[in-house]
Design a protein around this motif. Structure first.
Motif, mmCIF file in Angstrom:
data_model
loop_
_atom_site.group_PDB
_atom_site.id
_atom_site.type_symbol
_atom_site.label_atom_id
_atom_site.label_comp_id
_atom_site.label_asym_id
_atom_site.label_seq_id
_atom_site.Cartn_x
_atom_site.Cartn_y
_atom_site.Cartn_z
ATOM 1 N N GLY A 32 0.829 -1.201 0.000
ATOM 2 C CA GLY A 32 0.000 0.000 0.000
ATOM 3 C C GLY A 32 0.859 1.244 0.000
ATOM 4 N N MET A 33 2.166 1.018 0.058
ATOM 5 C CA MET A 33 3.117 2.125 0.090
ATOM 6 C C MET A 33 3.994 2.060 -1.160
ATOM 7 N N PRO A 34 3.727 2.908 -2.114
ATOM 8 C CA PRO A 34 4.504 2.847 -3.352
ATOM 9 C C PRO A 34 5.942 3.332 -3.157
ATOM 10 N N MET A 35 6.687 2.631 -2.286
ATOM 11 C CA MET A 35 8.064 3.015 -1.978
ATOM 12 C C MET A 35 9.072 2.268 -2.844
ATOM 13 N N ILE A 36 8.553 1.501 -3.774
ATOM 14 C CA ILE A 36 9.446 0.734 -4.631
ATOM 15 C C ILE A 36 9.877 1.613 -5.792
ATOM 16 N N ASN A 37 11.168 1.840 -5.906
ATOM 17 C CA ASN A 37 11.668 2.641 -7.012
ATOM 18 C C ASN A 37 12.144 1.724 -8.141
ATOM 19 N N LYS A 50 -1.889 -2.020 -3.132
ATOM 20 C CA LYS A 50 -3.119 -2.203 -2.354
ATOM 21 C C LYS A 50 -3.900 -0.898 -2.375
ATOM 22 N N PRO A 51 -5.194 -0.938 -2.316
ATOM 23 C CA PRO A 51 -6.029 -2.130 -2.347
ATOM 24 C C PRO A 51 -6.119 -2.681 -3.761
ATOM 25 N N THR A 56 -7.666 -9.665 -9.694
ATOM 26 C CA THR A 56 -6.450 -9.085 -10.276
ATOM 27 C C THR A 56 -5.223 -9.847 -9.801
ATOM 28 N N LEU A 57 -5.142 -10.106 -8.514
ATOM 29 C CA LEU A 57 -4.006 -10.844 -7.963
ATOM 30 C C LEU A 57 -3.922 -12.245 -8.558
ATOM 31 N N ILE A 58 -5.035 -12.950 -8.599
ATOM 32 C CA ILE A 58 -5.049 -14.307 -9.151
ATOM 33 C C ILE A 58 -4.655 -14.292 -10.620
ATOM 34 N N GLY A 59 -5.145 -13.326 -11.370
ATOM 35 C CA GLY A 59 -4.782 -13.219 -12.786
ATOM 36 C C GLY A 59 -3.299 -12.972 -12.978
ATOM 37 N N GLU A 60 -2.725 -12.111 -12.175
ATOM 38 C CA GLU A 60 -1.287 -11.829 -12.273
ATOM 39 C C GLU A 60 -0.464 -13.066 -11.938
ATOM 40 N N ILE A 61 -0.843 -13.774 -10.890
ATOM 41 C CA ILE A 61 -0.124 -14.993 -10.514
ATOM 42 C C ILE A 61 -0.253 -16.048 -11.602
ATOM 43 N N ASN A 62 -1.469 -16.262 -12.085
ATOM 44 C CA ASN A 62 -1.682 -17.277 -13.125
ATOM 45 C C ASN A 62 -0.910 -16.991 -14.399
ATOM 46 N N SER A 63 -0.638 -15.734 -14.681
ATOM 47 C CA SER A 63 0.076 -15.390 -15.913
ATOM 48 C C SER A 63 1.520 -15.906 -15.915
#
Length: 72
Positions: A32-37, A50-51, A56-63
């Motif tokens: 939930g914290m876009p601290m990833i550069n 997040k949220p 969406t999460l399942i689709g990303e994992i399945n890909s």
């Protein structure tokens, strides 16, 4: 998750990526914290903010998986 006690998700992902025995592990960042550069994104297959919707999460994992090769 990125924010965790003791070790953050970026440090954990870095450790996994540097371990040759874990080179094939897929790592997704959920935060939930876009601290990833851009520098830290190299440790993750996907960064999901997040949220998010479970679909969406399942689709990303399945890909990342061939449905015919997944062992149950």
């Amino acid at each position: 998750d990125i924010v965790m006690p003791d070790i953050n998700g970026i440090e954990l992902a870095r450790y996994v990526r540097e371990n040759p025995k874990l080179k094939d592990v897929h790592i997704f960042a959920l935060t939930g914290m876009p601290m990833i550069n851009e520098h830290n994104k190299v440790y993750f297959e996907k960064v999901i903010l997040k949220p998010f919707q479970m679909e969406t999460l399942i689709g990303e994992i399945n890909s990342f998986f061939d449905p015919y090769k997944v062992a149950v």
